[in-house]
Motif scaffolding. Structure first.
Motif, PDB file in Angstrom:
ATOM      1  N   ARG C  46      49.789  38.075  49.746  1.00  0.00           N
ATOM      2  CA  ARG C  46      48.509  37.902  49.039  1.00  0.00           C
ATOM      3  C   ARG C  46      47.547  39.067  49.260  1.00  0.00           C
ATOM      4  O   ARG C  46      46.335  38.889  49.171  1.00  0.00           O
ATOM      5  CB  ARG C  46      47.817  36.586  49.428  1.00  0.00           C
ATOM      6  CG  ARG C  46      48.698  35.377  49.491  1.00  0.00           C
ATOM      7  CD  ARG C  46      49.443  35.084  48.245  1.00  0.00           C
ATOM      8  NE  ARG C  46      48.649  34.610  47.124  1.00  0.00           N
ATOM      9  CZ  ARG C  46      49.148  34.356  45.911  1.00  0.00           C
ATOM     10  NH1 ARG C  46      50.429  34.544  45.669  1.00  0.00           N
ATOM     11  NH2 ARG C  46      48.377  33.943  44.941  1.00  0.00           N
ATOM     12  N   LEU C  49      46.279  41.588  45.685  1.00  0.00           N
ATOM     13  CA  LEU C  49      45.485  40.953  44.629  1.00  0.00           C
ATOM     14  C   LEU C  49      44.562  41.949  43.929  1.00  0.00           C
ATOM     15  O   LEU C  49      43.979  42.826  44.574  1.00  0.00           O
ATOM     16  CB  LEU C  49      44.633  39.830  45.232  1.00  0.00           C
ATOM     17  CG  LEU C  49      45.388  38.606  45.752  1.00  0.00           C
ATOM     18  CD1 LEU C  49      44.470  37.738  46.597  1.00  0.00           C
ATOM     19  CD2 LEU C  49      45.952  37.795  44.600  1.00  0.00           C
ATOM     20  N   LYS C  57      41.027  33.772  38.288  1.00  0.00           N
ATOM     21  CA  LYS C  57      41.333  34.025  39.696  1.00  0.00           C
ATOM     22  C   LYS C  57      41.839  35.454  39.858  1.00  0.00           C
ATOM     23  O   LYS C  57      42.212  36.099  38.882  1.00  0.00           O
ATOM     24  CB  LYS C  57      42.444  33.076  40.180  1.00  0.00           C
ATOM     25  CG  LYS C  57      42.051  31.615  40.150  1.00  0.00           C
ATOM     26  CD  LYS C  57      42.802  30.787  41.183  1.00  0.00           C
ATOM     27  CE  LYS C  57      44.226  30.451  40.781  1.00  0.00           C
ATOM     28  NZ  LYS C  57      44.851  29.486  41.709  1.00  0.00           N
ATOM     29  N   LEU C  58      41.864  35.924  41.070  1.00  0.00           N
ATOM     30  CA  LEU C  58      42.488  37.212  41.335  1.00  0.00           C
ATOM     31  C   LEU C  58      43.995  37.063  41.102  1.00  0.00           C
ATOM     32  O   LEU C  58      44.554  36.002  41.339  1.00  0.00           O
ATOM     33  CB  LEU C  58      42.215  37.656  42.771  1.00  0.00           C
ATOM     34  CG  LEU C  58      40.735  37.829  43.133  1.00  0.00           C
ATOM     35  CD1 LEU C  58      40.578  38.177  44.603  1.00  0.00           C
ATOM     36  CD2 LEU C  58      40.092  38.907  42.268  1.00  0.00           C
ATOM     37  N   ALA C  78      34.966  41.303  45.085  1.00  0.00           N
ATOM     38  CA  ALA C  78      35.818  40.112  45.175  1.00  0.00           C
ATOM     39  C   ALA C  78      37.201  40.471  45.717  1.00  0.00           C
ATOM     40  O   ALA C  78      37.772  39.759  46.551  1.00  0.00           O
ATOM     41  CB  ALA C  78      35.948  39.455  43.803  1.00  0.00           C
ATOM     42  N   GLU C  81      36.969  41.331  49.392  1.00  0.00           N
ATOM     43  CA  GLU C  81      36.774  40.136  50.201  1.00  0.00           C
ATOM     44  C   GLU C  81      38.093  39.375  50.385  1.00  0.00           C
ATOM     45  O   GLU C  81      38.400  38.904  51.476  1.00  0.00           O
ATOM     46  CB  GLU C  81      35.742  39.248  49.507  1.00  0.00           C
ATOM     47  CG  GLU C  81      35.140  38.182  50.380  1.00  0.00           C
ATOM     48  CD  GLU C  81      34.309  37.212  49.533  1.00  0.00           C
ATOM     49  OE1 GLU C  81      33.441  37.689  48.782  1.00  0.00           O
ATOM     50  OE2 GLU C  81      34.570  36.001  49.617  1.00  0.00           O
ATOM     51  N   ALA C  82      38.864  39.289  49.300  1.00  0.00           N
ATOM     52  CA  ALA C  82      40.141  38.581  49.377  1.00  0.00           C
ATOM     53  C   ALA C  82      41.088  39.305  50.334  1.00  0.00           C
ATOM     54  O   ALA C  82      41.752  38.678  51.166  1.00  0.00           O
ATOM     55  CB  ALA C  82      40.775  38.471  47.997  1.00  0.00           C
ATOM     56  N   GLY C  85      40.032  38.880  53.777  1.00  0.00           N
ATOM     57  CA  GLY C  85      40.359  37.518  54.206  1.00  0.00           C
ATOM     58  C   GLY C  85      41.786  37.428  54.713  1.00  0.00           C
ATOM     59  O   GLY C  85      42.052  36.874  55.781  1.00  0.00           O
ATOM     60  N   VAL C  86      42.719  38.007  53.949  1.00  0.00           N
ATOM     61  CA  VAL C  86      44.127  37.989  54.349  1.00  0.00           C
ATOM     62  C   VAL C  86      44.305  38.711  55.685  1.00  0.00           C
ATOM     63  O   VAL C  86      44.960  38.222  56.601  1.00  0.00           O
ATOM     64  CB  VAL C  86      45.004  38.650  53.261  1.00  0.00           C
ATOM     65  CG1 VAL C  86      46.410  38.908  53.787  1.00  0.00           C
ATOM     66  CG2 VAL C  86      45.043  37.781  52.013  1.00  0.00           C
TER      67      VAL C  86
END
Lengths: 157, 422, 519
Positions: C46, C49, C57-58, C78, C81-82, C85-86
């Protein structure tokens, strides 16, 4: 060491495999079958299944360890699986599990010394209208409390 | 409100219902006879499409539309997979259909297969339902002997075989592509989409996947027509729903009611209100994945769109009722533990996010909460939601976020009590 | 061709291309762990993305196929950030033991964490305890705390070697990679797992704790261990300025060439460098005189050989020289052997003496044990082992390239046959015992240490350049041959030009059509 599969068991496995266009698809039913005949599925059993279904043995282990119902070690004669999920908890499920632990003298996941009972905590069994509930082998019992549990355990020989 | 019409569950009281004679005696297999004798497959499909039958498994996608995704004129075999892997906590409706009325499901399977041109159906049933799986296999044998299954059903030239396949303890296999993997003898790791199962599904062939309750509606739609079905519910969500009510209610159980029945009515009129004279605290309206509703949010109509508009999810219709006096942290612990246990582990945010949430919640429950933990939970949920390979990530994140947001004060006062707030 | 926009710039790529590959083509490298070009997209890490206009969504860049007019954004708040997050999730359960990790310096988790500025963790929980030293193969150690579950290793063994030694066991946070009941990864290609692993979860005991990647230089070369000619990188320590001779090869890694080896190499090639490069080397010339070994400088050694050969020439017996070459030599070296000794000396005893063939497999490994059997054939060498009698009879000076003759004849047989030859010189990078029968030994370079080209079994001529030369007192056979031609005064206008591999290769192409067509 466990004994080799009997011709009858091999016949049943092949019949299950024949229900799918690809033999390997019968792996879950076959493991259920082997487990129901032998109590658990040993490493040798896994290899035998892999051989019969024409798949790498590691794939059988991958599946064995993914699904919670498959057992690689023996369990007691009565496998008590008590729901620890929400609906049962709201109806006293957690204290039921604690009661079972005290009564049997084992923690969740343990087997009694005499090999009679294995106690496991499981997720929702899909019988929430009878919460709190548990399964003994494949029989469901619901609307339980400590007294009913004691009666139930007493009735098992 | 008029007396609720019972459709699926009307004859559940009949002890002999699982037997084919009892099922036929109450009009069973009439829809199948009618369809095979008088309707072309497309007409069966059209009737279901017109009925707007929405999936009863959780996502609420219209079944007729789903069937329409199957490519026409493919020379590959097509498959129907019946999702009977009922594992969403608080859900027990499919078990009841399977155990009371297996022939109703079989009739729905044959009709659906006929409509889509399928000759092999697999019922993926959760492993714990071993007794029920055996009963279903018995019913399949009965149906085959009676000529409702097998080759050349009713002389129509249509063939269908049904195989019952037991799962083995993995909630994620209720996700349709994980179900396919599991049916193929693999770990239940959801597949990357696209391709979608309608194009590349079981054994790489076009596949329809429908929930038990969804299919159980099909015979009634064929027998009574789409308008009748639409009349039962709300305009975009016809028919009835079998709501399972559990938790702190006086009469937990299954209640078949029209789609769109209000949640308040289900809890207080049908399920007897809150047990032991306690007050309502919160409701999980559609299985554990659906965001929690506070006591003041239950004036919601239980159809797919209305519950979504209220910020939750109709899901599987498994209603879990929580009474005053139950610490919300207890609910949160169950939610967090469940998804951490059931994450398949293949994708990063779900594997590690559900575990992190679980650890944080357990720490809070052990009295070692810290200021900022509630915000941390919200941030973790946001890091999972919309970022995972399959919907399990969302299913895990949404209820945690909803509880953290709606019960922040209670959760944070818990931190105070533990005395570790800096 | 389909036109799309990546970060505002128009890109044209063929239909069916993924966003990931389209971005790569546009010069944008997207972070990824589970994706590897050799496998179908997995979509599980993930990290890759991106934002695609119109998508709520991404989306995964590794699996999303491009559409006409698609607008892709690879960097945005965005997206960042994703990805953060991963990475935060991965780092939370990671041991952060970079200081003692072999992968440090070339670790993707380390690189991306730096790229995305992750320095602080909000993780307040206990990390999972996992096994840190699981032997999964002869040279492979698995560290489960470092593993990020990209499953590249498992997929390699399932899809490439089809040997299925590794599996994914358990589930959720307890998911782990492992072998089955102690059966190790053993398939002749196990070392690829170390390259495939984007983090330090699978390390190589051969490399473990020996050096750090940032000390190493990388040279492109061609593997000499069979006729496949796999393209490789030779990772070597270039040595320190004030410590002469400390250059050392530390590892061999595959260099992707889809036409030859894809992204893989076999274990013989990978670990063969230890034998070829670092073990049993002949590191300087020497002469056996009256039963005693005397080390010589190169000038002296070459002068002795030159004198012996000049004596033959002067005596009109130039054809009494015999040469046993080996297809360990480059095309250029074999060409010079033929030119000098057949054309100029007029010897009819120019043979090839290769090691005996071993076992091949149905993937990369070929049965031949040398890199240039095809090149030797194209240069007119007979691959059959020579008849000892014919090689020795009447021979006054014998030059052996490589020690392989000892594989074909019993020691007594060899001694008897060679005894009558007045001058016997062995040119070899390795000492295997044969040198006892020789008068002189010239220490030569290994393929990693020289420039040249090999012709692989399919006829592909693959040039390569020298990496490290750890033994300062060795010479390549090309250098030796060119020096001989020079000192003997052979056709200076011809040989005078042929002092580098590139120059010889040009000549080769001019003179031999096979090489001309492949120049």
């Amino acid at each position: 060491m466990s004994a080799a599969f009997s011709p009858e068991l091999i016949g049943k496995i092949e019949a299950l495999a024949g229900r799918y266009p690809v033999k390997a698809a019968s792996l879950l039913p076959v493991l259920h079958l082997v487990q129901s005949e032998r109590g658990h599925v040993s490493a040798e059993d896994e290899r035998a299944v892999a051989g019969l279904l024409g798949m790498p043995p590691v794939k059988v282990r991958e599946v064995m360890t993914f699904y919670t119902m498959f057992r690689r070690i023996p369990v007691g004669r009565y496998h008590i699986q008590v729901c620890t999920n929400l609906s049962c908890a709201l109806a006293g499920g957690d204290s039921l599990a604690a009661h079972l632990e005290t009564k049997l003298g084992v923690k969740l996941g343990g087997t009694t010394a005499d090999g009679k009972f294995t106690l496991t905590g499981v997720e929702c069994l899909g019988a929430c209208e009878t919460a709190p509930c548990l399964m003994i082998n494949f029989d469901y019992y619901g609307n339980l409390d400590a007294a009913r549990i004691d009666d139930l355990l007493g009735s098992l020989t | 409100m008029t007396k609720a019409p019972q459709v699926l569950t009307e004859f559940f009281w009949l002890e002999q219902l699982p037997r084919i004679e009892a099922y036929v005696a109450r009009g069973g297999y009439e829809a199948l006879k009618k369809a095979l004798a008088q309707m072309k497959p497309d007409e069966v499909h059209d009737e279901v499409r017109k009925a707007g039958l929405r999936g009863r498994g959780g996502a609420g996608f219209p079944a007729g539309v789903k069937w329409g995704f199957i490519p026409k004129g493919t020379d590959k075999p097509k498959y129907l997979c019946v999702n009977a892997d009922e594992g969403e906590p608080g859900t027990f409706k499919d078990r009841s259909i399977l155990s009371h009325d297996p022939h109703l499901l079989i009739e729905g399977i044959v009709l659906t297969s006929y409509a889509v041109g399928i000759h092999a159906a697999y019922v993926y049933i959760r492993g714990e339902y071993e007794m029920i799986a055996r009963r279903l296999e018995g019913a399949i044998d009965e149906a085959r002997r009676a000529g409702f299954l097998g080759r050349n059903i009713f002389g129509s030239g249509f063939d269908l075989e049904i195989v019952v396949h037991r799962g083995a303890g993995a909630y994620v296999c209720g996700e349709e592509t994980a179900l396919l993997e599991s049916l193929e003898g693999k770990r239940g790791n959801p597949r990357l989409k696209p391709p979608f199962p309608a194009a590349v599904g079981l054994f790489q062939c076009p596949t329809v996947i429908n929930n038990v309750e969804t299919l159980a509606n099909v015979p009634f739609i064929i027998r009574n027509g789409a308008p009748w079905f639409l009349d039962l519910g709300v305009p975009k969500d016809g028919g009835t729903r079998i709501f399972g009510v559990s938790g702190a209610v006086a009469k937990p159980g299954l209640y078949e009611l029209p789609s769109g029945t209000s949640l308040r009515e289900i809890i207080f009129t049908h399920a007897g209100g809150i047990k032991d004279g306690r007050k309502l605290k919160a409701v999980i309206p559609g299985g554990m994945s659906s965001p929690i509703l506070r006591a003041d949010e239950i004036d919601v109509h239980m159809d797919v769109d209305s519950v979504a508009a209220a910020g939750s999810m109709l899901g599987s219709g498994g209603i879990i009722v929580i009474a005053d006096g139950t610490p919300i942290l207890q609910v949160l612990r169950k939610v967090a533990a469940f998804y951490a246990h059931e994450s398949c582990g293949q994708c990063t945010p779900c594997r590690l996010g559900t575990s992190w949430i679980h650890k944080t919640v357990e720490r809070m429950a052990a009295g070692r909460g810290q200021a900022g933990d509630v915000d941390a939970l919200l941030r973790l949920a946001a890091n999972i939601q919309g970022r995972t390979l399959c919907p399990l990530g969302d299913a895990a994140a949404m209820p945690v976020a909803a509880i953290a947001r709606k019960f922040r004060t209670e959760l944070e006062s818990g931190l105070d009590r533990a005395g570790v707030r800096p | 061709m389909i036109k799309l926009f990546i970060d505002g710039a128009a890109v044209e790529v063929p239909e069916g291309t993924t966003v990931f590959k389209a971005a790569e083509q546009a010069g944008i490298a997207l972070p990824h762990f589970c994706f590897h070009p050799a496998f179908a997209p997995e979509g599980t890490c993930r990290l890759c993305l991106v934002q695609i206009e119109g998508s709520p969504k991404l989306e995964l860049s590794c699996s999303t196929v491009i559409r006409e007019g698609m607008k892709v954004v690879t960097q945005s708040p965005a997206v960042g950030e994703a990805r953060r997050g991963v990475l935060e999730f991965l780092l939370a359960e990671h041991p952060l033991d970079c200081p003692i990790c072999d992968k440090a310096g070339e670790c993707k988790l380390q690189d991306y964490s730096r790229d995305y500025g992750l320095t602080e963790s909000a993780f307040r929980e206990f990390k999972e305890k996992r096994d840190k030293k699981v032997a999964i193969g002869e040279k492979l150690l698995l560290d489960r705390e470092r593993c990020i579950q990209c499953t590249r290793c498992v997929r390699f063994l399932a899809e490439v070697t089809k040997t299925h030694e590794l599996g994914v066991f358990e589930r959720g946070v307890r998911t782990e990679i492992g072998i089955l009941d102690g059966v190790p990864v053993q398939n002749g290609y196990s070392g690829n797992l170390v390259d495939l692993c984007p983090v330090g979860a699978i390390t190589d005991t051969d490399f473990r704790f020996k050096t750090r990647p940032w000390f190493l230089s990388r040279a492109e070369s061609v593997c000499p261990h069979c006729g496949r000619g796999c393209n490789i990188y030779v990772d070597y320590h270039p040595g320190l300025p004030r410590v002469p001779g400390s250059a050392k090869v530390f590892r061999i890694r595959p260099r992707t060439n889809e036409a030859v080896n894809g992204p893989w190499i076999c274990d013989v090639g990978r670990y063969g460098y230890v034998r070829a490069q670092n073990a049993g080397r002949s590191d300087r010339p020497f002469w056996n005189k009256d039963g005693a070994k005397t080390e010589l400088g190169w000038d002296t050694a070459m002068a002795i050989l030159g004198d012996k050969l000049r004596a033959l020439v002067d005596a009109g017996r130039a054809d009494r020289v015999a040469v046993a070459a080996t297809s360990w030599l480059t095309n250029e070296e074999l060409f010079l052997v033929k030119k000098i000794f057949r054309d100029d000396f007029g010897s009819g005893r120019i043979v090839l003496c290769d090691p005996r063939p071993g076992e091949g497999d149905d993937f990369l490994r070929r049965p031949d044990r040398t890199p240039n059997a095809r090149g030797a054939r194209e240069l007119g060498f007979d691959p059959a082992p020579p008849a000892l009698e014919a090689l020795a009879r009447g021979t006054e000076v014998l030059i052996l390239f490589g020690p392989h003759i000892a594989e074909h004849f019993r020691p007594a047989e060899l001694r008897a046959a060679l005894d009558g030859i007045a001058v016997k010189v062995l040119v070899t990078p390795h000492l295997t015992g044969l040198e006892g029968l020789m008068d002189g030994v010239l220490a030569s370079a290994t393929p990693a240490e020289k420039d040249g080209s090999f012709t692989n079994f399919e006829g592909r001529v693959q040039p390569f350049a020298a990496a490290a030369r750890p033994c300062p007192d060795v010479r390549s056979e090309l250098e030796i041959l060119a020096a001989l031609a020079g000192s003997l005064g052979l056709r200076p206008d011809y040989y005078g030009r042929l002092t580098t591999a590139a120059a010889v290769r040009r000549e080769l192409a001019k003179e031999i059509p096979f090489f001309g067509a492949r120049a």
